[in-house]
Enzyme design. Structure first.
Site, PDB file in Angstrom:
ATOM      1  N   ASP A 165     -10.856  16.848 -43.252  1.00 37.86           N
ATOM      2  CA  ASP A 165      -9.875  16.887 -42.166  1.00 37.86           C
ATOM      3  C   ASP A 165     -10.113  15.812 -41.105  1.00 37.86           C
ATOM      4  O   ASP A 165      -9.256  15.567 -40.253  1.00 37.86           O
ATOM      5  CB  ASP A 165      -9.910  18.260 -41.473  1.00 37.86           C
ATOM      6  CG  ASP A 165      -9.571  19.389 -42.422  1.00 37.86           C
ATOM      7  OD1 ASP A 165      -8.609  19.235 -43.198  1.00 37.86           O
ATOM      8  OD2 ASP A 165     -10.259  20.425 -42.390  1.00 37.86           O
ATOM      9  N   ASP A 176      -2.136  14.161   1.979  1.00 35.64           N
ATOM     10  CA  ASP A 176      -1.389  14.577   0.788  1.00 35.64           C
ATOM     11  C   ASP A 176      -2.299  14.980  -0.367  1.00 35.64           C
ATOM     12  O   ASP A 176      -1.897  15.751  -1.244  1.00 35.64           O
ATOM     13  CB  ASP A 176      -0.479  13.444   0.311  1.00 35.64           C
ATOM     14  CG  ASP A 176       0.791  13.341   1.153  1.00 35.64           C
ATOM     15  OD1 ASP A 176       0.890  14.101   2.132  1.00 35.64           O
ATOM     16  OD2 ASP A 176       1.642  12.494   0.836  1.00 35.64           O
ATOM     17  N   GLU A 204       7.708   6.370   3.066  1.00 37.84           N
ATOM     18  CA  GLU A 204       7.047   5.271   3.770  1.00 37.84           C
ATOM     19  C   GLU A 204       7.770   3.944   3.555  1.00 37.84           C
ATOM     20  O   GLU A 204       7.927   3.141   4.488  1.00 37.84           O
ATOM     21  CB  GLU A 204       5.590   5.173   3.314  1.00 37.84           C
ATOM     22  CG  GLU A 204       4.718   6.329   3.792  1.00 37.84           C
ATOM     23  CD  GLU A 204       3.464   6.510   2.957  1.00 37.84           C
ATOM     24  OE1 GLU A 204       2.695   7.438   3.257  1.00 37.84           O
ATOM     25  OE2 GLU A 204       3.253   5.734   1.996  1.00 37.84           O
ATOM     26  N   ASN A 258       5.554   8.196  -0.789  1.00 36.36           N
ATOM     27  CA  ASN A 258       5.700   6.757  -0.992  1.00 36.36           C
ATOM     28  C   ASN A 258       7.124   6.285  -0.710  1.00 36.36           C
ATOM     29  O   ASN A 258       7.330   5.256  -0.058  1.00 36.36           O
ATOM     30  CB  ASN A 258       5.311   6.391  -2.433  1.00 36.36           C
ATOM     31  CG  ASN A 258       3.836   6.613  -2.715  1.00 36.36           C
ATOM     32  OD1 ASN A 258       3.477   7.564  -3.406  1.00 36.36           O
ATOM     33  ND2 ASN A 258       2.978   5.765  -2.184  1.00 36.36           N
ATOM     34  N   ASP A 309      -4.657  23.194 -41.104  1.00 33.14           N
ATOM     35  CA  ASP A 309      -5.412  23.305 -42.349  1.00 33.14           C
ATOM     36  C   ASP A 309      -5.522  24.782 -42.719  1.00 33.14           C
ATOM     37  O   ASP A 309      -5.821  25.619 -41.867  1.00 33.14           O
ATOM     38  CB  ASP A 309      -6.795  22.698 -42.152  1.00 33.14           C
ATOM     39  CG  ASP A 309      -7.639  22.790 -43.401  1.00 33.14           C
ATOM     40  OD1 ASP A 309      -7.214  22.278 -44.441  1.00 33.14           O
ATOM     41  OD2 ASP A 309      -8.723  23.397 -43.339  1.00 33.14           O
ATOM     42  N   ASN A 326      -1.358   9.007   2.245  1.00 37.45           N
ATOM     43  CA  ASN A 326      -1.352   8.992   0.779  1.00 37.45           C
ATOM     44  C   ASN A 326      -2.578   9.668   0.163  1.00 37.45           C
ATOM     45  O   ASN A 326      -2.490  10.260  -0.914  1.00 37.45           O
ATOM     46  CB  ASN A 326      -1.279   7.553   0.275  1.00 37.45           C
ATOM     47  CG  ASN A 326       0.073   6.916   0.526  1.00 37.45           C
ATOM     48  OD1 ASN A 326       0.983   7.562   1.038  1.00 37.45           O
ATOM     49  ND2 ASN A 326       0.199   5.644   0.181  1.00 37.45           N
ATOM     50  N   VAL A 382       0.834  -1.201   0.000  1.00 38.84           N
ATOM     51  CA  VAL A 382       0.000   0.000   0.000  1.00 38.84           C
ATOM     52  C   VAL A 382       0.870   1.253   0.000  1.00 38.84           C
ATOM     53  O   VAL A 382       0.574   2.249  -0.664  1.00 38.84           O
ATOM     54  CB  VAL A 382      -0.954  -0.014   1.210  1.00 38.84           C
ATOM     55  CG1 VAL A 382      -1.690   1.315   1.338  1.00 38.84           C
ATOM     56  CG2 VAL A 382      -1.946  -1.150   1.082  1.00 38.84           C
ATOM     57  N   ALA A 383       1.976   1.210   0.769  1.00 36.80           N
ATOM     58  CA  ALA A 383       2.877   2.369   0.837  1.00 36.80           C
ATOM     59  C   ALA A 383       3.521   2.661  -0.512  1.00 36.80           C
ATOM     60  O   ALA A 383       3.795   3.810  -0.856  1.00 36.80           O
ATOM     61  CB  ALA A 383       3.960   2.123   1.893  1.00 36.80           C
ATOM     62  N   ASP A 430     -11.308  22.035 -40.272  1.00 37.36           N
ATOM     63  CA  ASP A 430     -12.725  22.387 -40.146  1.00 37.36           C
ATOM     64  C   ASP A 430     -13.620  21.623 -41.099  1.00 37.36           C
ATOM     65  O   ASP A 430     -14.835  21.646 -40.970  1.00 37.36           O
ATOM     66  CB  ASP A 430     -12.929  23.889 -40.373  1.00 37.36           C
ATOM     67  CG  ASP A 430     -12.585  24.313 -41.798  1.00 37.36           C
ATOM     68  OD1 ASP A 430     -11.875  23.559 -42.494  1.00 37.36           O
ATOM     69  OD2 ASP A 430     -13.022  25.407 -42.208  1.00 37.36           O
TER      70      ASP A 430
END
Length: 814
Positions: free
Chosen positions: A562, A656, A627, A624, A333, A652, A286-287, A558
């Site tokens: 195109d 943060d 940790e 991360n 174009d 996390n 998880v870290a 346009d």
């Protein structure tokens, strides 16, 4: 003997008799109703198929194949497996929110071919059994004889049989801004599509005259159908942002797996139980995963989309926001993007003995069909100078491609005269005694043509009998006029601004090479930056070649022609006001002001967002790394888990997360991350600084854990958690710039508010008793808090010290 297929494939180069024979039709009476019905059953309706797209289940599944999403799902599954339902639910919610947003974006993005289909849903007059009939366009078949007149949309690809001054606007198909005169005479087999005067094509518009044409192709077999096929099969490449996050996710996954296995194995070797070792391994996994990153990126891009919409650029694909900031080439174009797609009377040169007003009066009275862009330009230009038609048109001889001129008979108060308009080489040669004035006007006309103008000459003659058949012989030159599709006022400055942003600019157009070169010179482009007579397939091939060379390509356009290139490019930019629906639906960004300058502004905004993504990515990853370092050091020292899974997830996501989102709103400026130095999310120097700061974060947390553990073991995990979280909240201010000191950066009120909010949340999890059990915390004493604050300052100080060291080696940076 040519086969039927060969004849129809090159119908523009075959006689009408040969084409009619191949189609088993008649140029006078058309098909019979029975034969038409039989062919409709055999060949199908004259319409384009609906755009195919993946089923909803496949679209939904596509949202979950992203490597970062896979990491989040793995973390959620592991958390759930060990009974940690809270963090599993939070991570799963993040995945669902991101997937839902992406799902709706992808569902909206597959409408380009549908827009092309709608372009042919009209009715047409067809001759069957010798009688004109009003027939639904979808019921037309090859061999039908179609009547065309001014204002009609051409219902299918057809070979011109006869015409009276027939002119067709093919700009949506070829990019050619000037209407094309049509005739029945065959042309060379290899001639470009834009020069096939003997053909008319589905989806184009009749601007002048009338004619009969024999249908040779319907539905998917038309040129418009070929473009639809190109659009359907032209899938955009992965964006730079997607590729970088995929690489990052793979690296994080690999590192996380190795570290998790290593630390769990170390605990087993130290004699710890399998369950305890497994729980620590889950915590490390998880870290190692930045759970808040996907949500933060989505929010950052959404905020950027809102800002770009405020500036006139509506974003249809979020990833295009960052990608546009990484662009290296703009393929623009010409017609409707760099120019106004509106002819204008720009130059007037009267013949000797003729005044400017007299020449403009003749131009005005000769312009009968204001639906035609040329005539509309003549009338508008004359009116702008206060000129009006001097008389009433009695009769007219329409323009014909073979004669290259038209004439009108005008009754004025004191006389009856004819006015002739057409190609200078033809009209100026009508005078019985042209003299040196003809040479002078021809020389000027040639110069104007080289500059990209469409040049017309006008002449007049007095007429005594209104019934006289010849209105042109002996007509005296009145002068010449020059028409141009003008550049948008901001176009040249925008091209220079694009180059200043490090972009190469290519102009793509269906125009004649001389016209394209003249326009390109006005924009400051070199000859090798201009592609003339450019077909839809050519545009698509060019985009693919540039992307194959590693370029990040923006395509603007346009028209229907195109659409394939717009869809294939990294970023397709369509004009919202004057553009077609096909172009808008194939694009990832639509301009509401049709302003090329808005593209350049979007590039700047994209660069700002790209820099901000790097900023908050560095910030999130520092947590991360910290940790992982904390867990690695604690486990190897035999100290057990220094934080709970919930505490890791809180850092996390919650403490943060808000500051990271606030970093996404950081203003652009000279203090921001350097742009263009790397195409990686984080360059080598940033990675080195990030790892160094991460080590300081982790070791600060470890020292806090050990210091408090000696006196109050039950508070050790809380101390480590508080130190890591507070260190991040202080370090975030240093993340705003790669080299400049934090105290010299402009204020970011959003960031300051986010830090205060996250700090309040951190303190609540520590000092609110009701939150102690869910977060695994205890209240800390003032002495313990003082130790934590002192240690939490170290990562920010380390970051600023590293910046100072780099600045000392780079004196230019202050």
């Amino acid at each position: 003997m040519r086969t039927v297929t060969e004849v129809l494939r090159h119908a523009h180069a075959r006689s009408t008799a040969e084409v009619a024979a191949a189609l088993r039709s008649d140029v006078s009476v058309g098909l019979s109703a029975g034969e038409a019905a039989s062919r409709l059953t055999l060949l199908g309706p004259n319409e384009l198929p609906r755009a195919t797209r993946p089923p909803y289940a496949q679209i939904a599944a596509h949202q979950l194949v992203d490597p970062l999403v896979a990491l989040l799902l793995a973390a959620a599954a592991v958390s759930l497996a060990v009974g940690e339902g809270l963090e599993s639910a939070v991570i799963a919610a993040i995945v669902v929110l991101n997937a839902t947003f992406g799902f709706f974006q992808e569902v909206r993005a597959a409408r380009a071919v549908l827009a092309l289909t709608q372009a042919v849903e009209i009715r047409s007059v067809v001759v069957r059994d010798g009688e004109p009939r009003n027939v639904a366009v979808r019921d037309l078949v090859p061999g039908d004889l179609v009547r065309l007149r001014e204002g009609d949309r051409v219902p299918a690809d057809a070979r011109v049989v006869s015409e009276m001054g027939l002119e067709v606007d093919e700009s949506a198909l070829t990019g050619e801004s000037v209407p094309v005169a049509k005739g029945a005479e065959p042309v060379h087999e290899t001639i470009a599509l834009a020069e096939r005067e003997s053909m008319v094509y589905a989806g184009t518009g009749v601007t002048r005259g009338a004619g009969l044409a024999l249908v040779v192709a319907t539905g998917v077999r038309t040129e418009q159908g070929a473009i639809a096929a190109l659009t359907e099969h032209a899938s955009p490449p992965p964006t730079p942002l997607e590729l970088r996050f995929a690489r990052l996710a793979r690296r994080l996954a690999g590192a996380g797996i190795l570290i998790t296995i290593g630390l769990a194995g170390a605990m087993l070797l130290q004699g710890e139980g399998a369950r305890e070792s497994f729980l620590v391994g889950v915590s490390v996994a998880v870290a190692a995963v930045p759970e808040g990153l996907a949500a933060t990126v989505t929010i950052a891009l959404a905020l950027g989309a809102r800002e770009m919409a405020r500036r006139g650029a509506v974003v249809r694909t979020l990833a295009a926001i960052e990608t546009v900031g990484e662009a290296t080439v703009i393929c623009a174009d010409k017609t409707g993007t760099l120019t106004e797609n509106r002819l204008r009377l720009d130059r007037v040169e009267p013949a000797v003995g003729t005044t400017r007003t007299e020449l403009l009066e003749a131009a005005y009275v000769s312009a009968e069909a204001e639906i035609d862009p040329v005539d509309r330009a003549l009338v508008t230009g004359a009116r702008a100078e206060g000129v009006r038609a001097p008389g009433t048109v009695v009769r007219s001889v329409p323009f014909e491609a073979t004669r290259k001129r038209a004439a009108v008979l005008v009754r004025e108060e004191t006389r009856l005269r004819s006015v002739v308009k057409g190609a200078p080489e033809v009209v100026l040669g009508l005078d019985d005694d042209p003299g040196p004035e003809r040479d002078r006007l021809m020389r000027i006309a040639a110069e104007w043509a080289d500059e990209g103008f469409r040049v017309l000459a006008l002449a007049e003659r007095d007429v005594e009998d209104p019934a006289t058949p010849d209105l042109e012989v002996g007509a005296r030159p009145l002068g010449i006029v020059g028409l141009a599709d003008p550049l948008r006022p901001e176009a040249a400055d925008s091209v220079r601004a694009a180059r200043a942003e490090g972009l190469d600019v290519r102009m793509l157009t269906g125009d004649h090479p001389l016209t394209a070169l003249a326009i390109g010179r006005q924009l400051g482009l070199d000859a090798d930056e201009i592609v003339a007579r450019c077909t839809p397939a050519d545009k698509l091939t060019l985009v693919e070649q540039l992307e194959g060379q590693g370029e990040v390509v923006i395509v603007t356009g346009d028209g229907v022609n195109d659409a394939p290139a717009l869809r294939r490019a990294h970023v397709g930019v369509a004009m919202g006001r004057g553009g077609t629906e096909a172009a808008r639906e194939a694009s990832s960004i639509v301009l509401t002001d049709d302003n090329f300058a808005t593209i350049v502004a979007s590039v700047r905004e994209g660069k700002r967002i790209a820099g901000n993504i790097r900023s908050f990515l560095a910030f999130l990853l520092s947590a991360n790394v910290g940790e992982v370092v904390l867990f690695a050091a604690a486990v190897l020292a035999g100290l057990g888990a220094p934080m709970t899974v919930v505490q890791v997830l809180t850092v996390n996501l919650l403490t943060d997360g808000p500051p990271a989102i606030a970093l996404a709103r950081d203003p652009a400026g000279r203090h921001a991350f350097r742009r263009g130095a790397t195409r990686e999310l984080l360059g080598r120097g940033i990675w080195q600084s990030l790892l160094a700061v991460g080590v300081v974060v982790g070791m600060s947390g470890l020292v806090a854990f050990l210091a408090v553990r000696e006196l109050r073991p039950e508070a050790a995990q809380t101390a480590a958690y508080a130190t890591i979280a507070l260190a991040e909240l202080l370090f975030v201010f240093s993340c705003r710039a790669e080299l400049h000191p934090a105290w010299r950066l402009p204020r970011n009120g959003h960031l300051e508010a986010a830090v205060v909010g996250s700090l309040a949340l951190l303190l609540a999890t520590i000092y609110v008793p009701a939150l102690h059990d869910p977060f695994g915390t205890v209240s800390l004493s003032l002495a313990e808090l003082g130790v934590i604050v002192s240690l939490a300052l170290l990562p920010a100080l380390a970051s600023e010290s590293l910046k100072a060291a780099v600045r000392s080696r780079t004196p230019r940076i202050s």
